[in-house]
Design an enzyme around this catalytic site. Structure first.
Site, short mmCIF file in Angstrom:
data_model
loop_
_atom_site.label_atom_id
_atom_site.label_comp_id
_atom_site.label_asym_id
_atom_site.label_seq_id
_atom_site.Cartn_x
_atom_site.Cartn_y
_atom_site.Cartn_z
N ASP A 35 68.66 -34.83 7.11
CA ASP A 35 68.58 -33.60 7.90
C ASP A 35 68.72 -33.89 9.38
O ASP A 35 68.50 -35.02 9.82
CB ASP A 35 67.21 -32.93 7.68
CG ASP A 35 67.27 -31.88 6.58
OD1 ASP A 35 68.37 -31.66 6.04
OD2 ASP A 35 66.22 -31.29 6.29
N LYS A 56 72.03 -28.92 10.18
CA LYS A 56 72.86 -28.01 10.98
C LYS A 56 73.54 -28.72 12.14
O LYS A 56 74.64 -28.37 12.53
CB LYS A 56 71.99 -26.88 11.54
CG LYS A 56 71.50 -25.96 10.45
CD LYS A 56 70.73 -24.78 11.00
CE LYS A 56 70.21 -23.91 9.90
NZ LYS A 56 68.79 -24.06 9.64
N MET A 168 59.14 -23.50 15.08
CA MET A 168 60.36 -22.69 15.28
C MET A 168 60.09 -21.48 16.17
O MET A 168 60.60 -20.39 15.92
CB MET A 168 60.94 -22.25 13.91
CG MET A 168 61.48 -23.42 13.12
SD MET A 168 62.00 -22.98 11.46
CE MET A 168 60.54 -23.43 10.51
N1 SAH Z 1 59.37 -30.15 7.82
C1 SAH Z 1 59.23 -30.20 9.26
C2 SAH Z 1 59.42 -28.86 9.92
C3 SAH Z 1 60.84 -28.34 9.81
S1 SAH Z 1 61.03 -26.82 10.62
C4 SAH Z 1 57.85 -30.78 9.59
O1 SAH Z 1 57.00 -30.90 8.70
O2 SAH Z 1 57.63 -31.12 10.75
C5 SAH Z 1 61.70 -27.32 12.18
C6 SAH Z 1 60.67 -27.10 13.29
O3 SAH Z 1 59.72 -28.14 13.27
C7 SAH Z 1 61.25 -27.12 14.68
O4 SAH Z 1 61.81 -25.89 15.05
C8 SAH Z 1 60.01 -27.43 15.50
O5 SAH Z 1 59.21 -26.28 15.64
C9 SAH Z 1 59.29 -28.40 14.58
N2 SAH Z 1 59.61 -29.80 14.91
C10 SAH Z 1 60.22 -30.69 14.14
N3 SAH Z 1 60.27 -31.90 14.75
C11 SAH Z 1 59.65 -31.75 15.94
C12 SAH Z 1 59.34 -32.61 17.01
N4 SAH Z 1 59.67 -33.91 17.01
N5 SAH Z 1 58.68 -32.10 18.07
C13 SAH Z 1 58.29 -30.82 18.10
N6 SAH Z 1 58.54 -29.95 17.12
C14 SAH Z 1 59.21 -30.41 16.06
#
Ligand code: SAH
Length: 251
Positions: A35, A56, A168
């Site tokens: 991803d 994406k 998000m």
């Molecule tokens: N499965 C992932 C979440 C996916 S949804 C998890 O458990 O973290 C994607 C969202 O996750 C992004 O829009 C953001 O809000 C958050 N996100 C993912 N990686 C991030 C990071 N390194 N720093 C801050 N927010 C993050």
């Protein structure tokens, strides 16, 4: 190695936050579907695997979910060990459960591997304790983005008295602010916005519910970022130490 699909959480970004089990899965992988929020540095654990970006921003402009399902199925039916690598935890806003169900319904062996979810990592990396004793008795993880555009019950969330961690949310700050204010959350409620949590380029912006949208604009906050909303967001490590000292060790 026997054919199966591992649905693996790669954690928030820092490759050292991978679990040992994720590393084992990567070592066994013939094919890795990756991803866009996954730090490609973790691919050092699978130098011989075929790596296919399916995010994406990974070169496949929003790979449809059905296509990802079929790719996993095709490779596993060829007898391959497939790792589906997702940011954070596969089951926190990550469709891990959906993909596992779909595969199991087709008699594919599936193993889910936890990752550290971005919301928890972001807070900890900024010295915010989401369940700081005496301040917050719980955490609610929510997404501001839904597939069907259904709305969360922000009013109910405003009343929980627990810390809110919003995924998000960058594009919806005004909406989140207005809904939580309407739900009765105080305008001065502290907010921390954490971008690129756990990565060298991590940035954090501290604000309040009333000001978060303007402050984020000034700060040029970008995705990926999480929001921590609640009293704990005002604390950094030093303040937390002071607070805990005033609380004594009881409790
Ligand atoms: N499965 C992932 C979440 C996916 S949804 C998890 O458990 O973290 C994607 C969202 O996750 C992004 O829009 C953001 O809000 C958050 N996100 C993912 N990686 C991030 C990071 N390194 N720093 C801050 N927010 C993050």
């Amino acid at each position: 190695m026997s054919a199966k699909v591992w649905l693996v959480g790669a954690g928030p970004g820092d490759p050292e936050l991978l679990t040992l089990k994720a590393v084992r899965a990567l070592r066994e992988a013939d094919v890795v579907l990756i991803d866009d929020l996954v730090n490609t540095a973790v691919l050092e654990h699978c130098p011989n695997a075929r790596v296919i970006p399916v995010g994406k921003r990974g070169g496949c402009r929003s790979t449809p979910q059905a296509f990802i399902h079929r790719l996993m199925l095709r490779y596993v039916r060829q007898g391959k060990c497939v790792v589906r690598l997702k940011g954070g935890d596969p089951c926190i806003f990550g469709r891990g459960g959906e993909e596992a169900d779909w595969l199991r319904a087709r008699d594919v062996e599936v193993e889910l591997v936890n990752g550290i979810t971005a919301g928890l990592a972001g807070a900890t990396q900024c010295g915010i304790s989401l369940t700081l004793r005496g301040i917050s008795r719980g955490v609610t993880l929510v997404t501001a983005h839904t597939q069907d555009d259904s709305s969360l019950n922000w009013q109910a969330l405003a009343q929980t008295g627990t810390t809110l961690v919003v995924y998000m949310g960058v594009a919806k700050l005004a909406e989140i602010r207005d809904s939580l204010l309407a739900g009765g959350l105080a305008a001065q409620t502290p907010v921390a916005m954490i971008e690129n949590a756990s990565l060298p380029q991590q940035r954090e912006c501290r604000s309040s519910l009333a000001d978060m949208q303007l402050d984020a604009a000034t700060f040029q906050l970008k995705s990926p970022a999480i929001l921590v909303i609640g009293a704990v967001a005002a604390f950094d490590q030093a303040e937390m130490t002071d607070w805990l000292q005033t609380q004594g060790s009881a409790g």
